[in-house]
Structure formats: structure tokens, C-alpha cells
Write an enzyme that holds these catalytic residues in place. Structure first.
Site, short mmCIF file in Angstrom:
data_model
loop_
_atom_site.label_atom_id
_atom_site.label_comp_id
_atom_site.label_asym_id
_atom_site.label_seq_id
_atom_site.Cartn_x
_atom_site.Cartn_y
_atom_site.Cartn_z
N SER A 198 0.84 -1.20 0.00
CA SER A 198 0.00 0.00 0.00
C SER A 198 0.87 1.24 0.00
CB SER A 198 -0.91 0.00 1.24
OG SER A 198 -1.71 1.15 1.28
N TYR A 227 -3.09 -1.67 10.15
CA TYR A 227 -2.95 -1.92 8.72
C TYR A 227 -1.59 -1.43 8.23
CZ TYR A 227 -3.89 -1.85 3.69
OH TYR A 227 -3.83 -2.07 2.34
#
Length: 236
Positions: free
Chosen positions: A146, A159
Site C-alpha cells: 500500500s 494496517y
């Protein structure tokens, strides 16, 4: 298929039930690969297989699996070896967003799930597939990461930590395999129209975000036998 650069190759895709994982599975199958599609939802995996067949790809092997169970992930390598005798491509796509909130307020079970799926499952995936990738003349592993990890965002602690650790782990693995035929990279797809994205940004108009089918083809070059990059984070 007239253009099949992955003909004769076997590719494992985790999180292939829907979203980006399903789109990647279709892209690899369309390029000639025999796809092994792994995910939790058996019915959704069948839909991925339907899409693959509709494009003329080889019928996929479907492996319903809960990646939170490390012992089940450990069986992926032996299962594929028994079925096909080889594995050339691994796509570590499966991931979960988890609960967004202050890091000290996260319930332990939510922390464990995010780390379990986004990080630990990929460690198990590396362990179980490495012998097969080493045996390939051009083993390729790609893990989905990400953007924005260099600038931590409030309430995204679990996350972000899991993806940062995954990047470190994958690059380390790439360096350990430097003298082999295995190339390991990470792919950051950018914003993609997925359920995870919708959960993270509920007020966003999804039609302003690229669809998985528009993003998935960008990962194909990292899977080709001619790809020589390794230990890199490729931005979509």
C-alpha cells in the site's frame, strides 16, 4: 490465446475471491497461466473461475482456505506440487483492513487478524512455496502493498504496520534469493475500487476510483520470465 507469455506456467493467487485478486487471476489466466485461486469464499472463487473460462483461460484450481490458519497455508506448496509438480508465480494479494482507530484502543483480536492475514500468512506463503519457486527456471513472487507507508496515518496503525512489515519481509526474502532464479517484488496498485476501499472511505464516489480490472494488468510484467527486477516496490 494467440498471446500467452505465461503458457505452461502455474500461478498461485491468494485473495482471489473478488476485487483485485480476482482480476489478477483473470489477467494471469488470460496470459496462459494455470491459475490456482485461493480464498475464503468458495462461491466467489467459482465466480472467478467463470470469468477465467469466459476469457478462454484454463479452468482454475480452486482452494478455499482461511489464511489466518498458518497450518493450512503451509499445505499450499505440497498440494500444488502434488497436483502440478511445479509452481512458477506466487501473488500474495489477500489482505484485510481491520478496525480503524487509536492503536491503544484496538481489540487484541482485531490486531491479531490484521497481522495474521497481511503479514503472517505471507510468511507462511513464502515458506511453503520457496522450494517450488526455486525449482522453476523463472520463479516470480509479488506481494500487494500500500502507498503512504512512509507517512503513518492516525487510526491506520494496524494496517500500516502490517504492510510496512510485509515490505521489509519481502525485500529481505528477495535479497536472500539473489543468487537464484527467483525474483521477489512488491506492487502498490494505488487506489482501487474494492470493498476494502469502500469500507475505509464510505463517503467516496466509487465510480471515481479505478476498477480492479483496470489495475490488474499492471502486475503482469512482474510475473514474466524476462522480469529481472527484484526487491523493489513497484507503484501502479
Amino acid at each position: 490465446m494467440t498471446d500467452a507469455p505465461l503458457a505452461g506456467r502455474v500461478a498461485l493467487v491468494t485473495g482471489a475471491s473478488r476485487g483485485l485478486g480476482a482480476a489478477i487471476a483473470v489477467v494471469l489466466a488470460s496470459a496462459g497461466a494455470q491459475v490456482v485461486a485461493a480464498g475464503r469464499n468458495a462461491a466467489a472463487l467459482e465466480e472467478t473461475d467463470d470469468r477465467i473460462r469466459a476469457t478462454g483461460g484454463l479452468p482454475a484450481t480452486l482452494l478455499p482456505i482461511d489464511l489466518r490458519r498458518g497450518e493450512d497455508v503451509d499445505m499450499l506448496g505440497p498440494t500444488i506440487a502434488q497436483r502440478y509438480g511445479r509452481l512458477d508465480i506466487v501473488i500474495g494479494n489477500a489482505g484485510v483492513l481491520g478496525r480503524l482507530g487509536p492503536v491503544t484502543h484496538l481489540p487484541a483480536k482485531d490486531w491479531a487478524e490484521v497481522i495474521g492475514v497481511n503479514l503472517a500468512a505471507n510468511w507462511h506463503l513464502m515458506r511453503t512455496t520457496e522450494p517450488l519457486l526455486r525449482a522453476s527456471d523463472a520463479g516470480r513472487a509479488v506481494f500487494i502493498t500500500s502507498g503512504g507507508l512512509d507517512s503513518p496515518t492516525a487510526y491506520w496503525g494496524a494496517y500500516g504496520a502490517s504492510k510496512s512489515a510485509l515490505e521489509h519481509l519481502a525485500v529481505t526474502w528477495a535479497r536472500e534469493l539473489a543468487i537464484t532464479n527467483v525474483k521477489v517484488n512488491l506492487f502498490d496498485p494505488g487506489v482501487v475500487r474494492t470493498r476494502m476501499r469502500a469500507a475505509a472511505f464510505p463517503g467516496e464516489d466509487p465510480m471515481t476510483v479505478p476498477a480492479p480490472d483496470d489495475v490488474a494488468p499492471k502486475i503482469l510484467p512482474l510475473c514474466l520470465p524476462g522480469e529481472m527486477r527484484s526487491g523493489n516496490v513497484i507503484r501502479g
